[in-house]
Design an enzyme around this catalytic site. Structure first.
Site, PDB file in Angstrom:
ATOM      1  N   ARG A 139      48.175  51.940  32.857  1.00  0.00           N
ATOM      2  CA  ARG A 139      48.340  53.382  32.662  1.00  0.00           C
ATOM      3  C   ARG A 139      49.227  54.088  33.675  1.00  0.00           C
ATOM      4  O   ARG A 139      49.624  55.231  33.454  1.00  0.00           O
ATOM      5  CB  ARG A 139      46.962  54.055  32.649  1.00  0.00           C
ATOM      6  CG  ARG A 139      46.225  53.829  31.349  1.00  0.00           C
ATOM      7  CD  ARG A 139      44.763  54.184  31.486  1.00  0.00           C
ATOM      8  NE  ARG A 139      44.127  53.293  32.441  1.00  0.00           N
ATOM      9  CZ  ARG A 139      42.821  53.256  32.686  1.00  0.00           C
ATOM     10  NH1 ARG A 139      42.023  54.091  32.089  1.00  0.00           N
ATOM     11  NH2 ARG A 139      42.337  52.403  33.554  1.00  0.00           N
TER      12      ARG A 139
ATOM     13  N   ASP B 117      42.235  41.053  28.302  1.00  0.00           N
ATOM     14  CA  ASP B 117      41.098  41.486  29.112  1.00  0.00           C
ATOM     15  C   ASP B 117      40.095  40.346  29.253  1.00  0.00           C
ATOM     16  O   ASP B 117      39.977  39.511  28.338  1.00  0.00           O
ATOM     17  CB  ASP B 117      40.413  42.708  28.488  1.00  0.00           C
ATOM     18  CG  ASP B 117      39.590  43.450  29.529  1.00  0.00           C
ATOM     19  OD1 ASP B 117      40.155  44.305  30.227  1.00  0.00           O
ATOM     20  OD2 ASP B 117      38.399  43.144  29.662  1.00  0.00           O
TER      21      ASP B 117
ATOM     22  N   TYR C   5      28.493  41.971  33.200  1.00  0.00           N
ATOM     23  CA  TYR C   5      28.703  42.904  32.078  1.00  0.00           C
ATOM     24  C   TYR C   5      27.683  42.669  30.965  1.00  0.00           C
ATOM     25  O   TYR C   5      27.163  43.609  30.366  1.00  0.00           O
ATOM     26  CB  TYR C   5      30.119  42.763  31.505  1.00  0.00           C
ATOM     27  CG  TYR C   5      31.164  43.458  32.343  1.00  0.00           C
ATOM     28  CD1 TYR C   5      31.231  44.847  32.391  1.00  0.00           C
ATOM     29  CD2 TYR C   5      32.072  42.738  33.098  1.00  0.00           C
ATOM     30  CE1 TYR C   5      32.177  45.487  33.173  1.00  0.00           C
ATOM     31  CE2 TYR C   5      33.022  43.371  33.888  1.00  0.00           C
ATOM     32  CZ  TYR C   5      33.062  44.745  33.922  1.00  0.00           C
ATOM     33  OH  TYR C   5      33.988  45.375  34.700  1.00  0.00           O
TER      34      TYR C   5
HETATM   35  O1  CP3 Z   1      46.882  42.533  35.323  1.00  0.00           O
HETATM   36  C1  CP3 Z   1      47.409  42.841  34.233  1.00  0.00           C
HETATM   37  O2  CP3 Z   1      48.423  43.566  34.153  1.00  0.00           O
HETATM   38  C2  CP3 Z   1      46.856  42.224  32.958  1.00  0.00           C
HETATM   39  C3  CP3 Z   1      45.933  43.024  32.293  1.00  0.00           C
HETATM   40  C4  CP3 Z   1      44.455  43.047  32.643  1.00  0.00           C
HETATM   41  C5  CP3 Z   1      43.611  44.036  32.083  1.00  0.00           C
HETATM   42  N1  CP3 Z   1      42.330  43.724  32.399  1.00  0.00           N
HETATM   43  C6  CP3 Z   1      44.076  45.160  31.272  1.00  0.00           C
HETATM   44  C7  CP3 Z   1      43.241  46.359  31.150  1.00  0.00           C
HETATM   45  C8  CP3 Z   1      43.645  42.186  33.373  1.00  0.00           C
HETATM   46  C9  CP3 Z   1      44.040  40.992  34.223  1.00  0.00           C
HETATM   47  C10 CP3 Z   1      42.295  42.630  33.202  1.00  0.00           C
HETATM   48  C11 CP3 Z   1      41.134  41.922  33.761  1.00  0.00           C
HETATM   49  C12 CP3 Z   1      39.861  42.656  33.849  1.00  0.00           C
HETATM   50  N2  CP3 Z   1      39.250  43.433  32.906  1.00  0.00           N
HETATM   51  C13 CP3 Z   1      38.994  42.586  34.947  1.00  0.00           C
HETATM   52  C14 CP3 Z   1      39.235  41.756  36.166  1.00  0.00           C
HETATM   53  C15 CP3 Z   1      40.250  42.378  37.041  1.00  0.00           C
HETATM   54  C16 CP3 Z   1      39.717  43.507  37.882  1.00  0.00           C
HETATM   55  O3  CP3 Z   1      40.315  44.580  37.815  1.00  0.00           O
HETATM   56  O4  CP3 Z   1      38.750  43.277  38.586  1.00  0.00           O
HETATM   57  C17 CP3 Z   1      37.872  43.379  34.672  1.00  0.00           C
HETATM   58  C18 CP3 Z   1      36.681  43.618  35.579  1.00  0.00           C
HETATM   59  C19 CP3 Z   1      38.041  43.899  33.364  1.00  0.00           C
HETATM   60  C20 CP3 Z   1      37.095  44.744  32.597  1.00  0.00           C
HETATM   61  C21 CP3 Z   1      37.686  46.046  32.279  1.00  0.00           C
HETATM   62  N3  CP3 Z   1      38.726  46.246  31.408  1.00  0.00           N
HETATM   63  C22 CP3 Z   1      37.280  47.321  32.752  1.00  0.00           C
HETATM   64  C23 CP3 Z   1      36.189  47.551  33.770  1.00  0.00           C
HETATM   65  C24 CP3 Z   1      38.090  48.256  32.140  1.00  0.00           C
HETATM   66  C25 CP3 Z   1      37.959  49.752  32.209  1.00  0.00           C
HETATM   67  C26 CP3 Z   1      38.434  50.273  33.500  1.00  0.00           C
HETATM   68  C27 CP3 Z   1      39.787  50.855  33.324  1.00  0.00           C
HETATM   69  O5  CP3 Z   1      40.658  50.562  34.156  1.00  0.00           O
HETATM   70  O6  CP3 Z   1      39.951  51.633  32.376  1.00  0.00           O
HETATM   71  C28 CP3 Z   1      39.032  47.584  31.337  1.00  0.00           C
HETATM   72  C29 CP3 Z   1      40.113  48.182  30.524  1.00  0.00           C
HETATM   73  C30 CP3 Z   1      41.495  47.725  30.805  1.00  0.00           C
HETATM   74  N4  CP3 Z   1      41.883  46.428  30.974  1.00  0.00           N
HETATM   75  C31 CP3 Z   1      42.652  48.557  30.882  1.00  0.00           C
HETATM   76  C32 CP3 Z   1      43.746  47.700  31.088  1.00  0.00           C
HETATM   77  C33 CP3 Z   1      45.195  48.069  31.179  1.00  0.00           C
HETATM   78  C34 CP3 Z   1      42.689  50.045  30.694  1.00  0.00           C
HETATM   79  C35 CP3 Z   1      42.711  50.294  29.228  1.00  0.00           C
HETATM   80  C36 CP3 Z   1      43.251  51.639  28.858  1.00  0.00           C
HETATM   81  O7  CP3 Z   1      44.473  51.767  28.656  1.00  0.00           O
HETATM   82  O8  CP3 Z   1      42.450  52.580  28.697  1.00  0.00           O
END
Ligand code: CP3
Length: 347
Positions: free
Chosen positions: A25, A70, A147
């Protein structure tokens, strides 16, 4: 390719750098797509997911692509449905808090359950072939279990710990199911074209070393052992675990991802000490505080210089953040960081 060399602790011409959550984002071109599609829809449409994977590479001289996906995506095929909500992040309706809750759950079948992920990998790989390596990834069993047991994000991990302490056999069954699912998911990603793998144990920092060692480490090790014959380097990132790095290293993998709560030199010293033989030492990934990117550009460089100075030009350093980029990050600071890392020469 620099990143692959650094994973194997081979000297490189400049420190490789990629950033966790490098697609997301903070980029206006991401938000433009996200206005029209939900996050899950973006993941499930391979052309869109591939485009988003490539977005940060069009702007910055990053040394790797990480497939846009994800850690929760494989849960659906295991029988654990989930959704993303605007305010609270992921929500899991089928929580597992007893043996009965495990009924009907099964190991994921990647080709049937996450075909879009494998197709995204094929599309991205074709675009960057020979130029940049592609990273595939999965969540570590504990982070996924947290989770599934909590039903979403958690502050105290109370339900997860209650299950670990009160019903260790049920917890172990869940961990086994997750470990086996993660292994097949990672295998399928490598078959589809992933050249490096990263395991995210994002929430393992809530555990004491005692509980990590007895109840979690064996399952992470099962994952890392399960992918050790795939002939791709594996990065094991355990967030919040800087007080138990030698234990984390014992799970296996080639590269240990380090958060920002410890100096990189001290982290590396501890990891060297933990290695059985000098030949089996670890490469290290990290470890700038992601929120440092919200400061003025000079301050970003000062903090990056501190990390690089602590690495002292040693072969096997991959520059990254200590956790994911946050949405408020100014893209100009990302450019400044990436260029600064590449221009760094150890004196
Ligand atoms: O690194 C990258 O560019 C690849 C994309 C990636 C996403 N999630 C995209 C995403 C990766 C590697 C993840 C892994 C992920 N997902 C983790 C482990 C990494 C970390 O940050 O600890 C975890 C814990 C998740 C679970 C998850 N997914 C959460 C808690 C959330 C919501 C929080 C948030 O940032 O909104 C997501 C959503 C998510 N995953 C988004 C993205 C780009 C945001 C989605 C949106 O556009 O609303």
């Amino acid at each position: 390719m620099r990143l692959l060399d650094a994973c194997r602790r081979t000297p490189v011409d400049a420190t490789p750098v990629w950033l966790m959550r490098q697609a997301g984002r903070y980029l206006p071109e991401y938000r433009a797509i996200r206005e029209k599609l939900s996050f899950i829809e973006m993941c499930k449409r391979p052309e869109v997911a591939a485009e988003v994977t490539l977005q940060p590479l069009a702007r910055f001289e990053l040394d790797a692509a990480i497939v846009f996906a994800d850690i929760l995506l494989p849960l659906e095929g295991m029988g654990i449905g989930f959704r993303f909500t605007a305010g609270d992040g992921p929500v899991i309706d089928h929580t597992v808090r007893s043996a009965a809750d495990l009924e009907g759950l099964r190991v994921v079948r990647p080709r049937e359950d996450v075909p879009y992920l494998l197709e995204t990998i094929r599309l991205v790989r074709a675009e960057i072939e020979g130029k940049l390596p592609l990273i595939g990834f999965a969540g570590a069993p504990f982070t996924l279990a947290s989770y599934i047991v909590e039903g979403g994000h958690s502050r105290h991990y109370a339900e997860t710990k209650k299950l670990m302490y009160g019903e260790p056999q049920t917890f172990a069954r869940l961990m086994r199911l997750l470990a086996d699912s993660v292994v097949v998911c990672l295998q399928a990603q490598v078959e589809a074209g992933a050249q490096v793998l990263q395991i995210f144990d994002s929430w393992v920092g809530c555990l004491s070393p005692y509980d990590y060692q007895r109840l979690v480490l064996p399952w992470t090790k099962r994952v890392l052992d399960g992918v050790s014959d795939l002939d791709v380097p594996v990065i094991h990132f355990a967030n919040g675990a800087s007080a138990m790095l030698p234990l984390v290293a014992r799970a296996g993998g080639d590269v240990v991802g380090v958060d920002w709560r410890i100096g990189l030199d001290e982290a590396w010293r501890q990891l060297d000490e933990a290695a059985d033989t000098p030949g089996e030492r670890y490469a290290v990934q990290g470890n700038l505080d992601p929120v440092a990117l919200l400061g003025p550009g000079d301050e970003v460089e000062a903090r990056a210089a501190d990390v690089l100075g602590r690495a002292r030009g040693r072969a096997g350093h991959i520059f990254n953040l200590g956790h994911g980029l946050i949405p408020q990050t100014p893209p100009d600071n990302v450019r400044r960081l990436v260029d600064f890392v590449h221009s760094w020469r150890d004196s």
